[in-house]
Design an enzyme around this catalytic site. Structure first.
Site, PDB file in Angstrom:
ATOM      1  N   ASP A 118     104.433 125.557  56.272  1.00 26.24           N
ATOM      2  CA  ASP A 118     105.090 124.325  56.699  1.00 26.24           C
ATOM      3  C   ASP A 118     104.484 123.809  58.004  1.00 26.24           C
ATOM      4  O   ASP A 118     104.042 124.603  58.839  1.00 26.24           O
ATOM      5  CB  ASP A 118     106.590 124.610  56.880  1.00 26.24           C
ATOM      6  CG  ASP A 118     107.433 123.352  56.772  1.00 26.24           C
ATOM      7  OD1 ASP A 118     106.865 122.259  56.550  1.00 26.24           O
ATOM      8  OD2 ASP A 118     108.660 123.453  56.916  1.00 26.24           O
ATOM      9  N   HIS A 151      96.866 118.673  55.998  1.00 25.44           N
ATOM     10  CA  HIS A 151      96.807 119.427  54.737  1.00 25.44           C
ATOM     11  C   HIS A 151      95.429 120.085  54.580  1.00 25.44           C
ATOM     12  O   HIS A 151      95.327 121.221  54.129  1.00 25.44           O
ATOM     13  CB  HIS A 151      97.085 118.508  53.548  1.00 25.44           C
ATOM     14  CG  HIS A 151      98.511 118.044  53.469  1.00 25.44           C
ATOM     15  ND1 HIS A 151      99.575 118.892  53.661  1.00 25.44           N
ATOM     16  CD2 HIS A 151      99.054 116.814  53.227  1.00 25.44           C
ATOM     17  CE1 HIS A 151     100.717 118.216  53.530  1.00 25.44           C
ATOM     18  NE2 HIS A 151     100.422 116.952  53.274  1.00 25.44           N
ATOM     19  N   LEU A 208      93.931 142.587  45.863  1.00 27.12           N
ATOM     20  CA  LEU A 208      95.035 141.727  46.299  1.00 27.12           C
ATOM     21  C   LEU A 208      95.409 140.707  45.213  1.00 27.12           C
ATOM     22  O   LEU A 208      94.534 140.061  44.628  1.00 27.12           O
ATOM     23  CB  LEU A 208      94.612 140.977  47.577  1.00 27.12           C
ATOM     24  CG  LEU A 208      95.654 140.024  48.171  1.00 27.12           C
ATOM     25  CD1 LEU A 208      96.807 140.804  48.797  1.00 27.12           C
ATOM     26  CD2 LEU A 208      95.021 139.097  49.216  1.00 27.12           C
TER      27      LEU A 208
HETATM   28  C1  FPP Z   1     104.048 121.585  54.284  1.00 26.94           C
HETATM   29  O1  FPP Z   1     103.721 120.805  55.381  1.00 26.94           O
HETATM   30  C2  FPP Z   1     102.935 121.703  53.375  1.00 26.94           C
HETATM   31  C3  FPP Z   1     102.888 121.246  52.098  1.00 26.94           C
HETATM   32  C4  FPP Z   1     104.008 120.539  51.423  1.00 26.94           C
HETATM   33  C5  FPP Z   1     101.707 121.395  51.280  1.00 26.94           C
HETATM   34  C6  FPP Z   1     101.007 122.699  51.454  1.00 26.94           C
HETATM   35  C7  FPP Z   1      99.605 122.451  51.266  1.00 26.94           C
HETATM   36  C8  FPP Z   1      98.584 123.148  51.836  1.00 26.94           C
HETATM   37  C9  FPP Z   1      98.713 124.346  52.659  1.00 26.94           C
HETATM   38  C10 FPP Z   1      97.220 122.661  51.687  1.00 26.94           C
HETATM   39  C11 FPP Z   1      96.730 122.559  50.308  1.00 26.94           C
HETATM   40  C12 FPP Z   1      97.010 123.710  49.478  1.00 26.94           C
HETATM   41  C13 FPP Z   1      96.093 124.359  48.768  1.00 26.94           C
HETATM   42  C14 FPP Z   1      96.532 125.445  47.867  1.00 26.94           C
HETATM   43  C15 FPP Z   1      94.679 124.058  48.850  1.00 26.94           C
HETATM   44  P1  FPP Z   1     104.376 119.372  55.474  1.00 26.94           P
HETATM   45  O2  FPP Z   1     103.503 118.382  54.778  1.00 26.94           O
HETATM   46  O3  FPP Z   1     105.777 119.440  54.958  1.00 26.94           O
HETATM   47  O4  FPP Z   1     104.315 119.094  57.014  1.00 26.94           O
HETATM   48  P2  FPP Z   1     105.477 118.597  57.942  1.00 26.94           P
HETATM   49  O5  FPP Z   1     106.623 119.550  57.746  1.00 26.94           O
HETATM   50  O6  FPP Z   1     104.869 118.702  59.305  1.00 26.94           O
HETATM   51  O7  FPP Z   1     105.775 117.190  57.528  1.00 26.94           O
END
Ligand code: FPP
Length: 233
Positions: free
Chosen positions: A19, A36, A131
């Site tokens: 997050d 991201h 893993l």
């Molecule tokens: C949460 O941060 C993250 C997500 C909803 C997406 C997770 C994605 C990744 C780690 C990158 C892509 C994934 C892969 C598998 C390549 P948020 O967008 O909710 O951020 P915020 O809480 O600051 O708004």
């Protein structure tokens, strides 16, 4: 590498709610999508770090929830492109490092070419014994339990805990020992509800793109100090 005192118990199964990607980008004056992108880099690096800790056999990551479809289409497309790139590029490394890749969730809603990459890498690594990397995509914990129950019901026998477990998307994964959530939020958010029953929870204010080896060791160190009673004395 992290030196472990003999008596310390490490997690076998560690899970991450990744997050804070967009807040990380905003804090750096960058376009939110770059949060991201950096989050995907952090994920890639962390898998490498986890491979160096033999006690950890399973690592589960929440990448895209069933609620994330509510985001703007442009953001969804961007995340999907990152998933395509990351999994496609990781194939060789997963084979070399004996990693088993398991996408968890209903993949059928994703674009065909993305599904093909996920299934290809899953199939290519399914016999690997190192893993296990579970990547939750279009995943919800309740939906997972429901689909597992429906599959298990087909036997016509009363369900046991193990019948249910083996039909979950994570297959033979044991309970999660340690759940890490970044960015200061302290919620489970419908992640792997079945496996989280007795997990230790670790919350850090660090945004996911900054979560690296040092943060991982802090989380593991905290885990080693917990007294786990599983409802007993
Ligand atoms: C949460 O941060 C993250 C997500 C909803 C997406 C997770 C994605 C990744 C780690 C990158 C892509 C994934 C892969 C598998 C390549 P948020 O967008 O909710 O951020 P915020 O809480 O600051 O708004």
């Amino acid at each position: 590498m992290f030196k472990k005192k003999k008596e310390l118990k490490f997690p076998t199964h560690i899970a991450f709610i990744m997050d804070g990607n967009r807040r990380w980008a905003v804090a750096h004056g960058l376009n939110k999508m770059l949060g991201h992108r950096q989050g995907a880099v952090a994920l890639k690096n962390l898998v490498e770090d986890l491979c160096e800790i033999p006690e950890i056999k399973f690592a589960s990551f929440f990448a895209f929830s069933t609620e994330n479809w509510k985001r703007d289409q442009s953001e969804i497309d961007y995340i999907f492109q990152l998933v395509r790139e990351m999994i496609d590029e990781s194939e060789e490394k997963y084979v070399k490092k004996n990693i088993k890749f398991v996408p968890m969730g209903d993949l059928t809603r994703f674009p065909q070419d993305m599904q093909e990459i996920l299934v290809r890498v899953r199939e290519k690594t399914k016999a690997n014994t190192g893993l296990v990397v579970n990547l939750a995509l279009n995943y919800g914990g309740r939906a997972d339990i429901i689909q597992a129950a429906n599959k298990a019901f087909e036997s016509g026998q009363p369900l046991t805990e193990e019948d249910l477990r083996k039909n979950l998307y994570a297959g033979d994964a044991p309970d999660i020992d340690l759940l890490v959530r970044t960015s200061g939020e302290e919620r489970i958010s419908n992640f792997m509800l079945f496996h989280l029953a007795y997990s230790e929870l670790y919350f850090t204010k660090t945004y996911w793109p900054d979560f690296g080896k040092k943060e991982l060791f802090k989380a593991i160190e905290s885990f080693t100090k917990r007294e786990r009673r599983f409802g007993g004395k």
